[in-house]
Design a protein around this motif. Structure first.
Motif, mmCIF file in Angstrom:
data_model
loop_
_atom_site.group_PDB
_atom_site.id
_atom_site.type_symbol
_atom_site.label_atom_id
_atom_site.label_comp_id
_atom_site.label_asym_id
_atom_site.label_seq_id
_atom_site.Cartn_x
_atom_site.Cartn_y
_atom_site.Cartn_z
ATOM 1 N N SER A 1 0.902 -1.337 0.210
ATOM 2 C CA SER A 1 0.237 0.374 -0.428
ATOM 3 C C SER A 1 0.816 1.089 -0.164
ATOM 4 C CB SER A 1 -0.598 0.244 1.734
ATOM 5 O OG SER A 1 -0.432 -0.454 2.748
ATOM 6 N N GLU A 2 2.225 1.277 0.884
ATOM 7 C CA GLU A 2 2.811 2.680 0.731
ATOM 8 C C GLU A 2 3.209 2.525 -0.834
ATOM 9 O OE1 GLU A 2 5.844 1.071 3.861
ATOM 10 O OE2 GLU A 2 4.304 1.832 5.684
ATOM 11 N N VAL A 3 3.593 1.643 -1.178
ATOM 12 C CA VAL A 3 4.522 1.531 -2.745
ATOM 13 C C VAL A 3 3.340 1.962 -4.006
ATOM 14 C CG1 VAL A 3 5.410 0.467 -4.457
ATOM 15 C CG2 VAL A 3 6.574 -0.006 -2.652
ATOM 16 N N VAL A 4 1.861 1.470 -3.668
ATOM 17 C CA VAL A 4 0.992 2.558 -4.901
ATOM 18 C C VAL A 4 0.611 3.972 -4.772
ATOM 19 C CG1 VAL A 4 -0.716 1.949 -5.470
ATOM 20 C CG2 VAL A 4 0.713 -0.342 -5.137
ATOM 21 N N SER A 5 0.944 3.819 -3.248
ATOM 22 C CA SER A 5 0.516 4.753 -2.684
ATOM 23 C C SER A 5 1.205 6.338 -2.313
ATOM 24 C CB SER A 5 -0.452 5.181 -2.052
ATOM 25 O OG SER A 5 0.116 5.085 -0.358
ATOM 26 N N GLY A 6 1.760 6.952 -2.118
ATOM 27 C CA GLY A 6 2.154 8.241 -1.848
ATOM 28 C C GLY A 6 4.090 7.803 -1.626
ATOM 29 N N GLY A 7 4.061 6.481 -0.835
ATOM 30 C CA GLY A 7 5.350 6.557 -1.120
ATOM 31 C C GLY A 7 6.590 5.636 -2.436
ATOM 32 N N ARG A 8 5.688 6.476 -3.581
ATOM 33 C CA ARG A 8 6.363 6.724 -4.272
ATOM 34 C C ARG A 8 7.052 7.750 -5.059
ATOM 35 N NH1 ARG A 8 2.217 5.356 -9.407
ATOM 36 N NH2 ARG A 8 1.980 7.633 -8.529
ATOM 37 N N ASP A 9 6.485 8.723 -4.216
ATOM 38 C CA ASP A 9 7.422 10.175 -4.698
ATOM 39 C C ASP A 9 8.743 9.733 -3.711
ATOM 40 O OD1 ASP A 9 5.551 10.838 -6.278
ATOM 41 O OD2 ASP A 9 5.111 12.342 -5.031
ATOM 42 N N ASP A 10 8.531 9.274 -2.237
ATOM 43 C CA ASP A 10 10.241 9.114 -1.266
ATOM 44 C C ASP A 10 10.928 8.474 -2.339
ATOM 45 O OD1 ASP A 10 8.215 10.730 0.314
ATOM 46 O OD2 ASP A 10 7.874 9.091 1.668
ATOM 47 N N ILE A 11 10.731 7.005 -2.358
ATOM 48 C CA ILE A 11 10.967 5.955 -2.909
ATOM 49 C C ILE A 11 12.293 6.672 -4.716
ATOM 50 C CG2 ILE A 11 11.505 3.993 -4.219
ATOM 51 C CD1 ILE A 11 8.758 2.841 -3.167
ATOM 52 N N MET A 12 11.191 7.798 -5.343
ATOM 53 C CA MET A 12 11.882 7.751 -6.167
ATOM 54 C C MET A 12 13.002 9.442 -5.851
ATOM 55 S SD MET A 12 9.006 8.506 -8.929
ATOM 56 C CE MET A 12 8.892 9.792 -8.429
ATOM 57 N N GLU A 13 12.837 9.286 -5.211
ATOM 58 C CA GLU A 13 13.813 10.657 -4.309
ATOM 59 C C GLU A 13 15.306 10.391 -3.946
ATOM 60 O OE1 GLU A 13 15.102 14.318 -3.629
ATOM 61 O OE2 GLU A 13 13.498 13.612 -5.173
ATOM 62 N N LEU A 14 14.544 9.246 -3.034
ATOM 63 C CA LEU A 14 15.439 8.698 -2.710
ATOM 64 C C LEU A 14 16.688 7.817 -3.908
ATOM 65 C CD1 LEU A 14 13.949 6.290 0.211
ATOM 66 C CD2 LEU A 14 15.715 8.670 0.878
ATOM 67 N N LEU A 15 15.897 7.380 -4.534
ATOM 68 C CA LEU A 15 16.360 6.611 -5.953
ATOM 69 C C LEU A 15 17.292 7.777 -6.114
ATOM 70 C CD1 LEU A 15 14.122 3.992 -7.294
ATOM 71 C CD2 LEU A 15 16.615 3.666 -5.681
#
Length: 161
Positions: free
Chosen positions: A140-154
């Motif tokens: 649920s974190e990956v599909v929702s708003g967590g995607r932006d956090d993942i992209m920024e960390l990458l």
């Protein structure tokens, strides 16, 4: 007379070929580095590699070789991969990367100027980081708003390399 005329024409043709083989044109969106007998040429009284910007440049024929690289923004399209989340569920992820060469000497030392090797290294690094980030999160974190956090960390991780 005829012999000296032929000799003069031969010398002029040889000089003409020698001069024009030493001229190199680097186009807009490209940069070059000079290799002298296979080794990087550094700037005079500096340890920085001599990077050539777009324009007309001269080299020593048969001794200097100029490698030209594309410094424009490039796209690396990475095929879909199956990644496991924290709750052990598979997610199929498809992504692409926009990249460009910012430090030509570092790029050349790391890859030898081979763009395929650079793309492979970039793909491996991002794939490892992506798997680590997905492994820390619920689906649920990956599909929702967590995607932006993942992209920024990458993005931050890729810029450090």
């Amino acid at each position: 007379m005829n012999r000296s005329k032929n000799m003069l024409i031969t010398v002029l043709v040889f000089a003409f070929i020698l001069i024009f083989s030493g001229i190199v044109v680097i186009k807009q969106g490209q940069a070059g580095i000079v290799l002298r007998l296979g080794r990087l040429v550094e700037q005079y009284k500096s340890e920085k590699v001599n990077v050539l910007k777009p324009g007309l440049h001269f080299r020593i024929p048969f001794i200097d070789h100029i490698r030209i690289f594309d410094t424009r923004l490039q796209t690396l399209d990475i095929k879909s991969s199956r990644i496991v989340t924290k709750e052990k569920k598979d997610v199929i992820v498809d992504y692409y990367v926009k990249w460009k060469i910012s430090d030509l000497s570092k790029y050349f030392k790391a890859t030898g100027g081979n763009s395929y090797k650079a793309e492979t290294l970039l793909e491996q690094q991002l794939n490892t980081s992506l798997r680590a980030q997905f492994g820390k999160r619920l689906i649920s974190e990956v599909v929702s708003g967590g995607r932006d956090d993942i992209m920024e960390l990458l993005r931050q991780n890729a810029e450090l390399q």
